[in-house]
Write an enzyme that holds these catalytic residues in place. Sequence first.
Site, PDB file in Angstrom:
ATOM      1  N   GLU A  71     -16.154  -7.896  -9.066  1.00  0.00           N
ATOM      2  CA  GLU A  71     -14.814  -8.392  -8.768  1.00  0.00           C
ATOM      3  C   GLU A  71     -14.784  -9.296  -7.537  1.00  0.00           C
ATOM      4  O   GLU A  71     -14.057 -10.291  -7.500  1.00  0.00           O
ATOM      5  CB  GLU A  71     -13.850  -7.210  -8.596  1.00  0.00           C
ATOM      6  CG  GLU A  71     -13.396  -6.579  -9.897  1.00  0.00           C
ATOM      7  CD  GLU A  71     -14.428  -5.651 -10.534  1.00  0.00           C
ATOM      8  OE1 GLU A  71     -15.447  -5.344  -9.879  1.00  0.00           O
ATOM      9  OE2 GLU A  71     -14.233  -5.242 -11.688  1.00  0.00           O
TER      10      GLU A  71
ATOM     11  N   ASP B  94      -7.359  -0.639 -10.757  1.00  0.00           N
ATOM     12  CA  ASP B  94      -8.228   0.381 -10.170  1.00  0.00           C
ATOM     13  C   ASP B  94      -9.529  -0.220  -9.625  1.00  0.00           C
ATOM     14  O   ASP B  94     -10.176   0.369  -8.765  1.00  0.00           O
ATOM     15  CB  ASP B  94      -8.569   1.430 -11.231  1.00  0.00           C
ATOM     16  CG  ASP B  94      -7.323   1.976 -11.904  1.00  0.00           C
ATOM     17  OD1 ASP B  94      -7.002   3.152 -11.676  1.00  0.00           O
ATOM     18  OD2 ASP B  94      -6.655   1.211 -12.628  1.00  0.00           O
TER      19      ASP B  94
ATOM     20  N   PRO C 298     -12.946  -4.264  -4.459  1.00  0.00           N
ATOM     21  CA  PRO C 298     -13.957  -5.196  -3.935  1.00  0.00           C
ATOM     22  C   PRO C 298     -13.405  -6.578  -3.577  1.00  0.00           C
ATOM     23  O   PRO C 298     -14.035  -7.317  -2.826  1.00  0.00           O
ATOM     24  CB  PRO C 298     -14.962  -5.298  -5.093  1.00  0.00           C
ATOM     25  CG  PRO C 298     -14.777  -4.046  -5.881  1.00  0.00           C
ATOM     26  CD  PRO C 298     -13.319  -3.734  -5.773  1.00  0.00           C
TER      27      PRO C 298
ATOM     28  N   ILE D 164      -9.803  -3.201  -8.149  1.00  0.00           N
ATOM     29  CA  ILE D 164      -9.441  -4.380  -7.353  1.00  0.00           C
ATOM     30  C   ILE D 164     -10.029  -4.358  -5.944  1.00  0.00           C
ATOM     31  O   ILE D 164     -10.091  -5.376  -5.270  1.00  0.00           O
ATOM     32  CB  ILE D 164      -7.898  -4.522  -7.287  1.00  0.00           C
ATOM     33  CG1 ILE D 164      -7.497  -5.993  -7.068  1.00  0.00           C
ATOM     34  CG2 ILE D 164      -7.293  -3.606  -6.231  1.00  0.00           C
ATOM     35  CD1 ILE D 164      -6.038  -6.276  -7.313  1.00  0.00           C
TER      36      ILE D 164
ATOM     37  N   HIS E 173      -7.879   4.149 -14.472  1.00  0.00           N
ATOM     38  CA  HIS E 173      -7.203   3.106 -15.257  1.00  0.00           C
ATOM     39  C   HIS E 173      -5.686   3.216 -15.189  1.00  0.00           C
ATOM     40  O   HIS E 173      -4.987   2.823 -16.108  1.00  0.00           O
ATOM     41  CB  HIS E 173      -7.655   3.171 -16.729  1.00  0.00           C
ATOM     42  CG  HIS E 173      -9.109   2.880 -16.917  1.00  0.00           C
ATOM     43  ND1 HIS E 173     -10.090   3.844 -16.783  1.00  0.00           N
ATOM     44  CD2 HIS E 173      -9.761   1.722 -17.203  1.00  0.00           C
ATOM     45  CE1 HIS E 173     -11.284   3.315 -16.983  1.00  0.00           C
ATOM     46  NE2 HIS E 173     -11.115   2.015 -17.243  1.00  0.00           N
TER      47      HIS E 173
END
Lengths: 327, 432
Positions: A60, A85, A89, A87, A129
Amino acid sequence: MAVKTVIEAIRDAMREEMRRDSRVIVLGEDVGRRGGVFLATEGFIDEFGEERVIDTPLAEASIVGLAIGAALNGLRPIAEIQFTDFIWPIVNQLVGEAARHHYGTNGQVSVPIVVRSPYGGMVRGGLYHSQSAEGFFYHCPGLKVVCPSTPYDAKGLLKSAIRDDDPVLFFEHKRTYRTVRGEVPDEDYTIPIGVADVKREGRDLSVFSYGLTLHYCLQAAEALAKEGIQVEVVDLRTVKPLDTETILASVKKTGKALIVHEDNLTGGVGAEVSALLADAGFTYLDAPIKRLCGPDVPAMPFAPTLEQAFMPTTDKIIDAMRHLARY
Amino acid sequence: MPVRVELPHVGETVTEGIIQKWLKQPGERVKRFEPLAEVVTDKVTMEFPSPVDGVLVRHLVPEGAAVPMGSPICEIETAEVPAPVEPSAPSPPVKAPVAVLEEPPPNMVMGPTGLRPREEAPTPAPPRERPPLSPVVQRLIAEHNITPQELERIQGTGIGGRITKQDILRYLEARTAPPPAPPTPPAPAPPAPRPAAALGADEEALPLTPVRRIIAENMARSAREIPMAWSMVEVDVTGLARWREAVKEEFERKEGAELTFLPFVVKAVVEALKENPLVNSSWGGDKIILKKRINIGIAVAAPQGLVVPVIHDADRLSIAGLAKAIHDKVQRARENRLTLEDVQGGTFTINNTGALGSVLSQAIINYPQAAILTTERVVKRPVVIDDAIAIRSIMNITVTFDHRILDGHQMSAFTQAVKRRLEAMGPGTPLY
């Protein structure tokens, strides 16, 4: 006008913008041949080719890093983070870099990227998720954070986000993707970022929400109308920047405010709306400002019963509204 | 769980009370209805009864302190005290009271010259203590100059009787709504409150005492609301005067009370009221409220101002009994020792201006009673009797009456009944 789902409206918005402006590209995990995990970019690779529809590695930070670089070189990338979930990084790239460029260069360099990310629960997604993350990014200056709840708003706001010269975090509630339908005009239109929408007018109390819970709030308001309680439901649509004018105008009318969101209670959007009302709206308040939010637990659980327990459901919202109306 | 005991609201014009003396000290057991404290209000001193059984935990207000009505004054622990058992009915499960003042002492409101029962008041009783006013309610109060008196009248519909924004808005709507067209020629509008008059160089401001202010308000209210009519009769009290002259010294020596004309007048009035029950009533808006008891108020000029102690069930007393009762009440009124009981429940008022030397006066009705009777000074006058001139003792009696309730012929029947009785009194009229 056609009736569309939220996911269709989002797909239309991106496709129309990519047709209108060749600088617009999409990149993310499985956005190409697979058309995205929720099929948001279905068919895009055939229409726009591999150069504008880019499948990325499962990394990511690099998705957003690449997007920033492309934006600095003249493109207008739309990066997809498959689930909110995952996000975390990107925080360094988005917050540490993208959000600062405009400010750090005294307005000379902007980073026109959109980070799209499906978020939220009630999909049996469990700990990895189902999360909401607007509360984290909400804190960061230099970012705009949009959370639409209807097909019409999603399309108009996504177009505005793509045309915006600054980084926009675009949170799409995945439960609304295929469960919420609405009319969407065929012609080109945009909805300005930072403008809330009064979805239902009422005089007894104001309820502020966005995303999936906005729909629960509308259901609850409908139920309470039968008891003679008139609830005003305001869809914030953009949580950052907040539409302070609409929020205050509504509370000036009703004197009572309830903020409903699925994201955790503490330090969430509701806290900021409360602070705004306590400050600029104090002398209009006829009751304590109330929040009905996800509890302060690390994530939405998997079991359906616990999902229900976590979620501000319609029944819980009805109770909260009724109590506030009677106060 | 300790119960917080609040000073009850005894009426919209009584805003505060002074805790004159604590009758129960912390640690003492208190029975329900046992006096907790002596409370002084504008007019009367009353013993304030405990609303619950329990043990007094602490005083929240020291002796001598003035506190607004509705404020908590002490705490009583009720936890280990069983609820009072009704002898006839099976008792409910024992439960510590959760609400404050479950059984309040009778609600009283201040009448023009004393306290009267709340049920005669035209407005609903305000809750004893309301939740605090919300910011928007405070804003609306300020913006629309809503007075504390108006606020008292607003029924709170929120939790715990809280006044909500909607309550205020509804009130304001009603306040500004044009009044319904009057069925009769329009009455003169109540005078707008006059702004505080500026003081001239040769004028001096005398601040109003609470009693003066209440007398002013209630007199104005009576004069404003009641369409008053007035009449006078001359009463030949020669026989009564002779009889009184003959027995008064002995009576005073024996009974320790002065024998004035007043007990005779009260006797005559009471009997006349029995004969004309409509005069013993009050105006109820859509009805006339007849009073079954005859409680006669006596207007007394007390040092702190006009006060009207009441002789309850005056129809059960002899002339001697009335003389003693009047003596007692007047005495205590002058010493500022009247209790709430002494001034409440009046159904008809007698005003003895004759004692002040007046021969003719026009009284204002003691709101909301139907009429007031004034006895004037007894003077010797030449009168014509059977074509001869005689010197007789004559007393003027005047009545002011509520013309909504009574017409002239009904009132005349009453005054003639009083006159007939007084003129029939004379040597031999039994005092006991």
